[in-house]
Scaffold this motif. Structure first.
Motif, PDB file in Angstrom:
ATOM      1  N   GLU A   2     -20.207  -8.253 -23.798  1.00 33.21           N
ATOM      2  CA  GLU A   2     -21.232  -9.230 -24.165  1.00 33.21           C
ATOM      3  C   GLU A   2     -22.564  -8.496 -24.281  1.00 33.21           C
ATOM      4  N   GLU A   3     -23.329  -8.817 -25.310  1.00 31.64           N
ATOM      5  CA  GLU A   3     -24.624  -8.168 -25.536  1.00 31.64           C
ATOM      6  C   GLU A   3     -25.733  -9.202 -25.583  1.00 31.64           C
ATOM      7  N   LYS A   4     -26.919  -8.771 -25.141  1.00 27.54           N
ATOM      8  CA  LYS A   4     -28.098  -9.624 -25.241  1.00 27.54           C
ATOM      9  C   LYS A   4     -29.297  -8.747 -25.558  1.00 27.54           C
ATOM     10  N   GLU A   5     -30.086  -9.194 -26.511  1.00 33.84           N
ATOM     11  CA  GLU A   5     -31.285  -8.452 -26.922  1.00 33.84           C
ATOM     12  C   GLU A   5     -32.472  -8.858 -26.057  1.00 33.84           C
ATOM     13  N   PHE A   6     -33.312  -7.874 -25.774  1.00 31.76           N
ATOM     14  CA  PHE A   6     -34.535  -8.084 -25.012  1.00 31.76           C
ATOM     15  C   PHE A   6     -35.662  -7.298 -25.661  1.00 31.76           C
ATOM     16  N   ASN A   7     -36.854  -7.548 -25.209  1.00 32.75           N
ATOM     17  CA  ASN A   7     -38.011  -6.759 -25.629  1.00 32.75           C
ATOM     18  C   ASN A   7     -38.955  -6.685 -24.426  1.00 32.75           C
ATOM     19  N   LEU A   8     -38.518  -5.935 -23.407  1.00 34.11           N
ATOM     20  CA  LEU A   8     -39.256  -5.847 -22.141  1.00 34.11           C
ATOM     21  C   LEU A   8     -39.751  -4.425 -21.927  1.00 34.11           C
ATOM     22  N   VAL A  85     -34.707   2.102 -13.431  1.00 32.71           N
ATOM     23  CA  VAL A  85     -35.609   1.484 -14.392  1.00 32.71           C
ATOM     24  C   VAL A  85     -36.307   0.328 -13.689  1.00 32.71           C
ATOM     25  N   ASP A  86     -37.617   0.289 -13.817  1.00 28.10           N
ATOM     26  CA  ASP A  86     -38.409  -0.833 -13.306  1.00 28.10           C
ATOM     27  C   ASP A  86     -38.819  -1.691 -14.494  1.00 28.10           C
ATOM     28  N   LEU A  87     -38.496  -2.984 -14.422  1.00 32.28           N
ATOM     29  CA  LEU A  87     -38.755  -3.923 -15.508  1.00 32.28           C
ATOM     30  C   LEU A  87     -39.376  -5.196 -14.946  1.00 32.28           C
ATOM     31  N   PRO A  88     -40.019  -5.993 -15.797  1.00 34.95           N
ATOM     32  CA  PRO A  88     -40.486  -7.297 -15.328  1.00 34.95           C
ATOM     33  C   PRO A  88     -39.291  -8.142 -14.884  1.00 34.95           C
ATOM     34  N   ALA A  89     -39.504  -8.982 -13.898  1.00 32.79           N
ATOM     35  CA  ALA A  89     -38.427  -9.854 -13.391  1.00 32.79           C
ATOM     36  C   ALA A  89     -38.258 -11.030 -14.348  1.00 32.79           C
ATOM     37  N   ASP A  90     -37.759 -10.740 -15.522  1.00 32.81           N
ATOM     38  CA  ASP A  90     -37.559 -11.723 -16.572  1.00 32.81           C
ATOM     39  C   ASP A  90     -36.381 -12.638 -16.225  1.00 32.81           C
ATOM     40  N   PRO A  91     -36.564 -13.950 -16.232  1.00 35.30           N
ATOM     41  CA  PRO A  91     -35.465 -14.861 -15.864  1.00 35.30           C
ATOM     42  C   PRO A  91     -34.210 -14.695 -16.719  1.00 35.30           C
ATOM     43  N   GLU A  92     -34.362 -14.428 -18.018  1.00 35.86           N
ATOM     44  CA  GLU A  92     -33.190 -14.228 -18.884  1.00 35.86           C
ATOM     45  C   GLU A  92     -32.417 -12.974 -18.487  1.00 35.86           C
ATOM     46  N   LEU A  93     -33.140 -11.905 -18.163  1.00 35.61           N
ATOM     47  CA  LEU A  93     -32.496 -10.662 -17.731  1.00 35.61           C
ATOM     48  C   LEU A  93     -31.779 -10.877 -16.401  1.00 35.61           C
ATOM     49  N   ILE A  94     -32.428 -11.536 -15.471  1.00 32.54           N
ATOM     50  CA  ILE A  94     -31.829 -11.798 -14.158  1.00 32.54           C
ATOM     51  C   ILE A  94     -30.565 -12.625 -14.318  1.00 32.54           C
ATOM     52  N   ASN A  95     -30.625 -13.646 -15.139  1.00 29.86           N
ATOM     53  CA  ASN A  95     -29.457 -14.496 -15.359  1.00 29.86           C
ATOM     54  C   ASN A  95     -28.323 -13.706 -16.024  1.00 29.86           C
TER      55      ASN A  95
END
Length: 104
Positions: A2-8, A85-95
């Protein structure tokens, strides 16, 4: 798979250890997380760095994912501490990565 695109935007760190000298060298670079590819028991982060595209692989059981800065940032770290990797705690990424985040 499964893939999901982000821009973080985040920071990727890799560590080179020189055991004989007892020195660790830290390579830090700004990155943009473009995509997460989730497999059955692992995932890859596809990131755009300054000069190249990176794909870092993380396995379930060999990865630490935890929150930093009072929950504002998320650290995704290989168990032995050789890269993270340190990233913003984005709700979509966490989910999307919830199956890999250990409950405290």
């Amino acid at each position: 798979m499964e893939e999901k695109e982000f821009n973080l935007r985040g920071v990727a760190v890799d560590v080179t250890s020189y055991e004989l000298e007892g020195v660790d060298e830290f390579g830090k670079a700004p990155v943009v997380l473009k995509k997460v590819i989730k497999y059955k028991s692992s995932f890859s982060l596809v990131m755009k760095g300054i000069t190249e595209e990176l794909e870092w692989y993380f396995s379930k059981g060999l990865t630490n994912i935890y929150f930093l800065d009072n929950g504002k940032a998320l650290r995704i770290e290989h168990e032995d501490g050789t890269y993270w990797v340190d990233l913003p705690a984005d709700p979509e990424l966490i989910n999307f990565l919830k199956d890999f985040i250990e409950e405290a």
